[in-house]
Design an enzyme around this catalytic site. Sequence first.
Site, PDB file in Angstrom:
ATOM      1  N   ASP A  91      45.574  45.590  40.555  1.00 33.60           N
ATOM      2  CA  ASP A  91      44.446  45.292  41.442  1.00 33.60           C
ATOM      3  C   ASP A  91      44.623  43.837  41.879  1.00 33.60           C
ATOM      4  O   ASP A  91      44.542  42.924  41.061  1.00 33.60           O
ATOM      5  CB  ASP A  91      43.138  45.474  40.651  1.00 33.60           C
ATOM      6  N   LYS A 114      37.828  40.215  49.979  1.00 38.28           N
ATOM      7  CA  LYS A 114      37.951  38.940  49.289  1.00 38.28           C
ATOM      8  C   LYS A 114      38.826  37.987  50.114  1.00 38.28           C
ATOM      9  O   LYS A 114      38.441  36.875  50.383  1.00 38.28           O
ATOM     10  CB  LYS A 114      38.566  39.133  47.893  1.00 38.28           C
ATOM     11  N   TRP A 126      36.548  43.618  35.947  1.00 37.27           N
ATOM     12  CA  TRP A 126      37.113  44.617  36.860  1.00 37.27           C
ATOM     13  C   TRP A 126      38.146  45.481  36.156  1.00 37.27           C
ATOM     14  O   TRP A 126      38.193  46.700  36.360  1.00 37.27           O
ATOM     15  CB  TRP A 126      37.689  43.958  38.110  1.00 37.27           C
TER      16      TRP A 126
HETATM   17  C1  PLP Z   1      35.491  42.635  44.083  1.00 33.58           C
HETATM   18  C2  PLP Z   1      36.516  43.248  43.192  1.00 33.58           C
HETATM   19  C3  PLP Z   1      36.533  44.619  42.913  1.00 33.58           C
HETATM   20  C4  PLP Z   1      35.487  45.554  43.434  1.00 33.58           C
HETATM   21  O1  PLP Z   1      35.634  45.732  44.787  1.00 33.58           O
HETATM   22  P1  PLP Z   1      34.752  46.769  45.621  1.00 33.58           P
HETATM   23  O2  PLP Z   1      35.505  46.838  46.912  1.00 33.58           O
HETATM   24  O3  PLP Z   1      33.396  46.199  45.726  1.00 33.58           O
HETATM   25  O4  PLP Z   1      34.767  48.062  44.889  1.00 33.58           O
HETATM   26  C5  PLP Z   1      37.537  45.103  42.120  1.00 33.58           C
HETATM   27  N1  PLP Z   1      38.497  44.295  41.625  1.00 33.58           N
HETATM   28  C6  PLP Z   1      38.503  42.974  41.865  1.00 33.58           C
HETATM   29  C7  PLP Z   1      39.589  42.129  41.301  1.00 33.58           C
HETATM   30  C8  PLP Z   1      37.516  42.410  42.659  1.00 33.58           C
HETATM   31  O5  PLP Z   1      37.526  41.087  42.893  1.00 33.58           O
END
Ligand code: PLP
Length: 363
Positions: free
Chosen positions: A171, A195, A101
Amino acid sequence: MNRVYNFSAGPAVLPEEVLREAAAEMLDYEGTGMSVMEMSHRSSAFQKIIDTAEQDLRDLMAIPDNYKVLFLQGGASQQFAAIPMNLMKNKVADYIVTGQWAKKASQEAMKYGKVNIVASSADQTFSYIPDCSDLPISEDADYVYICENNTIYGTKFHELPNTKGKTLVADVSSCFLSEPVDVTKYGLIYGGVQKNIGPAGVVIVIIREDLITDDVLDGTPTMLKYKTHADAGSLYNTPPAYGIYICGKVFQWLKKQGGLAAMKEHNEKKAKILYDYLDQSRLFKGTVEKKDRSLMNVPFVTGDADLDAKFVKEAKAAGLENLKGHRSVGGMRASIYNAMPIEGVEALVAFMKKFEEENELHV
Ligand SMILES: *Cc1c(COP(=O)(O)O)cnc(C)c1O
């Protein structure tokens, strides 16, 4: 009805209590005679939903007044572009790459300016968090970027990097609200909610006010400009209204659980059950450096791809779902987010013990 234990990395398990409440309110939300799904986002009923959700999130994270909370769309992935477009005044940013990511985010940012990878754990398939106490932070960096919890690899920054005074952008998709956080250490915190908070379709951005400006990169779409959404209280256009409503219910559930300090304690207890078992198992082993282990995503392997596949299949038959590791790494991964009850982790470990006994000849 038979609910399984869902170990999916995302979209992921939600508190059963929240789902039941939402079900009860499905046809008639608080006497409005309609579902939140059918409601105008300009209605007073929805305004109350979004205001309450924001206030509850502010309470949970102790978000200072000089930060805005934005409820946006496009997932975490859209932020990979929005962040450089809004924050790259000097067109320079430093990225710490600890997994797919962060790598994707850095690659997207390269479209907009100069990206320096100041640390990476790619040399050992992202199985650790590099030492970030004294990095070669660029003098003109607009920000330093991390992915705080690496969903795929199961590592977490237990200490934030020393950014040498530069704005930290994180993030937190897969560790959102899993433990207390000092918001003042960050310029921008963001995450997709699917998540650890709510249904897919909402991304939350918590951003310090001085970072919200009209001075964005040329060509930045109106919808990707933080100022657009900050000025409109996240109601510039139709927001993901039902998703925000569910997030709000999860915030209230978290408050009832005792807030983020209580969640941290609960999450540590759950993760310990699984890690303690992995550390003494002859069949299964964890794949990351112990000091960098995530409380949320726990990858593990047997070392034999066929046996891994057998495990995933038999676990599913036993009501333990979505234990297959990410397609890029294989093996298994148990995501044990806030809403995973301790009984789910206990059931998983009991199943692993049984599987280990039955398959010992393989070891
Ligand atoms: C799942 C995830 C993403 C991507 O998320 P989307 O909403 O599908 O774009 C980005 N960063 C992390 C840490 C993730 O777990």
